[in-house]
Scaffold this active site. Structure first.
Site, PDB file in Angstrom:
ATOM      1  N   LYS A  22       0.863  -1.303  -0.038  1.00  0.00           N
ATOM      2  CA  LYS A  22       0.064   0.138  -0.071  1.00  0.00           C
ATOM      3  C   LYS A  22       0.824   1.274  -0.127  1.00  0.00           C
ATOM      4  CE  LYS A  22      -1.773   1.521   3.809  1.00  0.00           C
ATOM      5  NZ  LYS A  22      -1.634   3.049   3.954  1.00  0.00           N
ATOM      6  N   ASN A  23       1.789   1.110   0.972  1.00  0.00           N
ATOM      7  CA  ASN A  23       2.516   2.534   0.922  1.00  0.00           C
ATOM      8  C   ASN A  23       3.485   2.788  -0.078  1.00  0.00           C
ATOM      9  OD1 ASN A  23       1.235   3.264   3.081  1.00  0.00           O
ATOM     10  ND2 ASN A  23       2.795   2.574   4.826  1.00  0.00           N
ATOM     11  N   ARG A 101      -4.334  10.965   4.075  1.00  0.00           N
ATOM     12  CA  ARG A 101      -3.545  11.732   4.413  1.00  0.00           C
ATOM     13  C   ARG A 101      -2.124  11.579   3.227  1.00  0.00           C
ATOM     14  NH1 ARG A 101      -0.112  14.460   8.089  1.00  0.00           N
ATOM     15  NH2 ARG A 101       1.999  13.876   7.455  1.00  0.00           N
ATOM     16  N   CYS A 125      -5.151   9.035   8.965  1.00  0.00           N
ATOM     17  CA  CYS A 125      -5.155   8.037  10.177  1.00  0.00           C
ATOM     18  C   CYS A 125      -5.026   9.107  11.372  1.00  0.00           C
ATOM     19  CB  CYS A 125      -4.220   7.330  10.424  1.00  0.00           C
ATOM     20  SG  CYS A 125      -4.243   5.800   9.667  1.00  0.00           S
ATOM     21  N   ARG A 130       0.702  14.621  13.037  1.00  0.00           N
ATOM     22  CA  ARG A 130       1.132  14.620  11.714  1.00  0.00           C
ATOM     23  C   ARG A 130       1.158  15.931  10.946  1.00  0.00           C
ATOM     24  NH1 ARG A 130      -0.835   8.746   9.707  1.00  0.00           N
ATOM     25  NH2 ARG A 130       1.179   8.824   8.823  1.00  0.00           N
ATOM     26  N   PRO A 131       2.173  16.980  11.249  1.00  0.00           N
ATOM     27  CA  PRO A 131       2.336  17.732  10.418  1.00  0.00           C
ATOM     28  C   PRO A 131       3.263  17.909   9.080  1.00  0.00           C
ATOM     29  CG  PRO A 131       4.148  18.032  12.127  1.00  0.00           C
ATOM     30  CD  PRO A 131       3.318  16.667  12.460  1.00  0.00           C
ATOM     31  N   ILE A 132       2.874  18.860   8.255  1.00  0.00           N
ATOM     32  CA  ILE A 132       3.643  18.689   7.071  1.00  0.00           C
ATOM     33  C   ILE A 132       4.691  19.662   6.634  1.00  0.00           C
ATOM     34  CG2 ILE A 132       1.698  17.570   5.860  1.00  0.00           C
ATOM     35  CD1 ILE A 132       1.361  20.527   4.470  1.00  0.00           C
ATOM     36  N   ASP A 133       5.170  20.298   7.785  1.00  0.00           N
ATOM     37  CA  ASP A 133       6.223  21.084   7.800  1.00  0.00           C
ATOM     38  C   ASP A 133       7.586  20.721   7.028  1.00  0.00           C
ATOM     39  OD1 ASP A 133       6.358  19.768  10.070  1.00  0.00           O
ATOM     40  OD2 ASP A 133       8.087  20.814  10.697  1.00  0.00           O
ATOM     41  N   LEU A 134       7.791  19.523   7.153  1.00  0.00           N
ATOM     42  CA  LEU A 134       9.221  19.192   6.563  1.00  0.00           C
ATOM     43  C   LEU A 134       8.739  18.939   4.984  1.00  0.00           C
ATOM     44  CD1 LEU A 134      10.013  16.146   8.930  1.00  0.00           C
ATOM     45  CD2 LEU A 134      11.101  18.507   8.693  1.00  0.00           C
ATOM     46  N   ASP A 315       4.395   0.895  12.001  1.00  0.00           N
ATOM     47  CA  ASP A 315       3.463   0.129  11.478  1.00  0.00           C
ATOM     48  C   ASP A 315       3.121  -1.310  11.684  1.00  0.00           C
ATOM     49  OD1 ASP A 315       2.461   2.652  10.165  1.00  0.00           O
ATOM     50  OD2 ASP A 315       3.090   1.821   8.188  1.00  0.00           O
ATOM     51  N   ILE A 337       7.710   7.227  16.830  1.00  0.00           N
ATOM     52  CA  ILE A 337       7.591   7.780  15.670  1.00  0.00           C
ATOM     53  C   ILE A 337       6.259   8.688  16.119  1.00  0.00           C
ATOM     54  CG2 ILE A 337       7.058   7.661  13.153  1.00  0.00           C
ATOM     55  CD1 ILE A 337       9.822   6.621  13.687  1.00  0.00           C
ATOM     56  N   ARG A 407      -8.831  -0.080   3.765  1.00  0.00           N
ATOM     57  CA  ARG A 407      -7.691   1.009   3.177  1.00  0.00           C
ATOM     58  C   ARG A 407      -6.553   0.168   3.197  1.00  0.00           C
ATOM     59  NH1 ARG A 407      -6.469   5.146   7.128  1.00  0.00           N
ATOM     60  NH2 ARG A 407      -5.029   5.710   5.394  1.00  0.00           N
TER      61      ARG A 407
HETATM   62  C1  UD1 Z   1       4.426   6.928   6.421  1.00  0.00           C
HETATM   63  C2  UD1 Z   1       3.523   5.753   6.101  1.00  0.00           C
HETATM   64  C3  UD1 Z   1       3.066   5.407   7.590  1.00  0.00           C
HETATM   65  C4  UD1 Z   1       4.115   5.159   8.432  1.00  0.00           C
HETATM   66  C5  UD1 Z   1       5.295   6.177   8.545  1.00  0.00           C
HETATM   67  C6  UD1 Z   1       6.371   5.800   9.425  1.00  0.00           C
HETATM   68  C7  UD1 Z   1       2.678   6.007   4.033  1.00  0.00           C
HETATM   69  C8  UD1 Z   1       1.408   6.365   3.048  1.00  0.00           C
HETATM   70  N1  UD1 Z   1       2.333   6.267   5.356  1.00  0.00           N
HETATM   71  O1  UD1 Z   1       3.777   7.969   6.884  1.00  0.00           O
HETATM   72  O2  UD1 Z   1       2.154   4.047   7.316  1.00  0.00           O
HETATM   73  O3  UD1 Z   1       3.651   4.871   9.711  1.00  0.00           O
HETATM   74  O4  UD1 Z   1       5.720   6.630   7.253  1.00  0.00           O
HETATM   75  O5  UD1 Z   1       7.003   5.049   8.979  1.00  0.00           O
HETATM   76  O6  UD1 Z   1       3.707   5.667   3.393  1.00  0.00           O
HETATM   77  N2  UD1 Z   1       6.931  14.749  10.619  1.00  0.00           N
HETATM   78  C9  UD1 Z   1       6.925  15.935  10.665  1.00  0.00           C
HETATM   79  N3  UD1 Z   1       6.804  17.041   9.859  1.00  0.00           N
HETATM   80  C10 UD1 Z   1       6.525  16.494   8.628  1.00  0.00           C
HETATM   81  C11 UD1 Z   1       6.335  15.035   8.245  1.00  0.00           C
HETATM   82  C12 UD1 Z   1       6.363  14.373   9.430  1.00  0.00           C
HETATM   83  O7  UD1 Z   1       7.062  16.582  12.049  1.00  0.00           O
HETATM   84  O8  UD1 Z   1       6.323  17.341   7.570  1.00  0.00           O
HETATM   85  C13 UD1 Z   1       7.068  13.779  11.413  1.00  0.00           C
HETATM   86  C14 UD1 Z   1       5.630  12.985  11.982  1.00  0.00           C
HETATM   87  O9  UD1 Z   1       4.644  13.572  12.737  1.00  0.00           O
HETATM   88  C15 UD1 Z   1       6.223  11.807  12.679  1.00  0.00           C
HETATM   89  C16 UD1 Z   1       7.496  11.446  11.942  1.00  0.00           C
HETATM   90  O10 UD1 Z   1       7.911  12.779  11.421  1.00  0.00           O
HETATM   91  O11 UD1 Z   1       6.288  11.879  13.916  1.00  0.00           O
HETATM   92  C17 UD1 Z   1       7.250  10.338  10.721  1.00  0.00           C
HETATM   93  O12 UD1 Z   1       6.346  10.801   9.860  1.00  0.00           O
HETATM   94  P1  UD1 Z   1       6.524  10.327   8.326  1.00  0.00           P
HETATM   95  O13 UD1 Z   1       7.853   9.266   8.040  1.00  0.00           O
HETATM   96  O14 UD1 Z   1       6.540  11.659   7.622  1.00  0.00           O
HETATM   97  O15 UD1 Z   1       5.185   9.728   8.120  1.00  0.00           O
HETATM   98  P2  UD1 Z   1       4.193   9.619   7.068  1.00  0.00           P
HETATM   99  O16 UD1 Z   1       5.213   9.736   5.636  1.00  0.00           O
HETATM  100  O17 UD1 Z   1       3.115  10.434   7.254  1.00  0.00           O
END
Ligand code: UD1
Length: 429
Positions: A22-23, A101, A125, A130-134, A315, A337, A407
């Site tokens: 899936k991912n 997401r 989920c 789960r921010p998107i700042d990065l 996961d 995480i 899902r």
């Molecule tokens: C992906 C996977 C999810 C898995 C996760 C961690 C998909 C669709 N989903 O989620 O199943 O649980 O990797 O292996 O592939 N973070 C920030 N800012 C950001 C982005 C992330 O602070 O902009 C933090 C998150 O809150 C979290 C950590 O970084 O604490 C890791 O998240 P991330 O690896 O980005 O997870 P996803 O890509 O959302």
């Protein structure tokens, strides 16, 4: 509302075919936005999230054609050809993004191809903030200007398009690495990504981008070098096997005292999971057509901490917790995480598990048995942990909110029934 009804305590024995990941699928589908040529993905799992992503990219102008299951492997994944000869819209609306997401993964490709993209802030989920700042910082490093307004993020490239840059992630993010990789593949010049995620799904994405003509060095390491191209081309790519699905069925073997061959699973993507299974007392063998996981005496307790790949994946935390609820001793699990990823704990407790959570750590005292109950969870992997508990529990377990399972688990009841589970979907719940 549908529910899954399980009558537990049946030993599972046989072969479980592992679907495409899936991912991986969710980061391969948006690659179609990077080119006006067709991208064919094979071994694509039949999942609600894949369908939702398909609808999202359809709305952006991508034509999708499903060419059916592979004839040599019944039910073994679809092939889909995605063609975006022109982008019809650069807006991913709230109504699509709130369902999933991973929709944020259209941001980088749309921006790189069209010079602008507007994406609703994601939902998905309920496992923490789960921010998107990065994601946004990475795109800024390639020259993008970011504006946030009314729940949407709007990214604009400089005149002439994105330019290669230096991206250094302060924490490892799978999604942000994926957005950065896709955008950098169409940026002018070289991009270096430091502290990149190394998850196998990232490697799969790199292989697909390479097949489309991108030049990427350091694949599978924490430093990626990408030479941007002015255009990418047609490609065909096979989606990697789902390591989390395989790990989940491995736990099903463990919790039922069973013996399952996970057909098509790739051991090199699952080292930490397999090490955990072995330490828990299971016999794990790599065979020509997959990985065999068999119970070999009582389950042993574990101390586990989730962390980015190659460490133990977040996961898999919920599924291991269900299994360890029946281990012969006390396990300690630490989630590093995501905050708020223990929502399965109260539900497992209702089935008789003895679990104490303090902050990021859960102490699981093994009990001698679980009892069936109506349960529900608020995310995908938590729901699977309840299915696993139900497979081992005495009596009947009803798992509500089946849409979470749909899902991410292809043909769940069919795969489990085929190896001896008493499990069915009931539409009247
Ligand atoms: C992906 C996977 C999810 C898995 C996760 C961690 C998909 C669709 N989903 O989620 O199943 O649980 O990797 O292996 O592939 N973070 C920030 N800012 C950001 C982005 C992330 O602070 O902009 C933090 C998150 O809150 C979290 C950590 O970084 O604490 C890791 O998240 P991330 O690896 O980005 O997870 P996803 O890509 O959302």
């Amino acid at each position: 509302m549908e529910r899954i009804v399980i009558r537990g305590q049946r030993r599972l024995v046989g072969r479980v075919p592992i679907s495409g990941a899936k991912n991986a699928a969710l980061t391969l589908l948006p690659c179609a936005l990077l080119t006006d040529q067709p991208l064919t993905l094979t071994n694509l799992p039949r999942l609600a999230d894949v369908d939702t992503f398909g609808h999202l990219v359809n709305g952006l102008g991508v034509d999708t054609t499903v060419t059916g299951a592979r004839a040599d492997r019944p039910g073994g994944g679809r092939a889909m050809t995605l063609t975006a000869d022109r982008i019809a819209s650069t807006v991913a609306p709230y109504d699509m993004v709130r369902r999933m997401r991973a929709s944020i993964l259209v941001l980088g490709p749309l921006l790189a191809r069209e010079g602008e993209a507007t994406v609703s802030l994601p939902g998905g989920c309920a496992i923490g903030n789960r921010p998107i700042d990065l994601h946004l910082k990475a795109l800024e490093a390639l020259g993008a200007t970011i504006e946030l307004a009314a729940g949407y993020v709007k990214a604009t490239a400089p005149r002439g398009g994105l330019v290669g840059g230096q991206i250094a992630f302060p924490v490892v993010s799978v999604g942000a690495t994926e957005n950065a990789l896709m955008a950098a593949s169409l940026a002018r010049g070289e991009t270096v990504i430091d502290n990149a995620a190394r998850e196998p799904e990232i490697v799969d994405l790199c292989r697909c981008l390479q097949a489309m003509g991108a030049e990427i060095d350091g694949v599978g390491t924490e430093r990626l070098h990408i030479q941007g191209r002015s255009a990418l081309s047609a490609a065909e790519h096979r989606v990697m096997p789902d390591r989390i699905e395989a790990g989940s069925y491995a736990c099903a073997a463990g919790i039922t005292g069973g013996d399952l061959l996970l057909e098509g699973a790739a051991a090199h993507d699952m080292r930490a999971i397999l090490a955990g299974l072995t330490q828990a007392g299971l016999r794990v063998t790599e065979e020509a057509d997959g990985i065999r996981v068999a119970a070999d005496g009582p389950l042993r307790p574990l101390t586990l901490s989730t962390a980015p790949f190659p460490a133990f994946p977040t996961d898999m935390q919920a599924q291991f917790m269900a299994m360890l609820a029946l281990a012969d001793g006390t396990s300690v699990l630490t989630e590093t995480i995501f905050e708020n990823r223990y929502m399965h704990v109260p539900e497992l407790a209702r089935m008789g598990a003895d679990i104490q959570v303090r902050g990021r750590t859960a102490v699981v005292r093994g009990v001698s048995g679980l009892a069936g109950a109506p349960v529900m969870a608020t995310d995908l992997r938590a729901s699977m942990s309840l299915v696993l508990a139900g497979l081992a529990a005495a009596g009947e377990t009803q798992v509500l909110r089946v849409y979470h399972l749909d899902r991410g688990y292809e043909r769940l009841e069919e795969k489990l029934s085929a190896v001896g589970a008493d499990i069915a979907r009931d539409g009247e719940g």
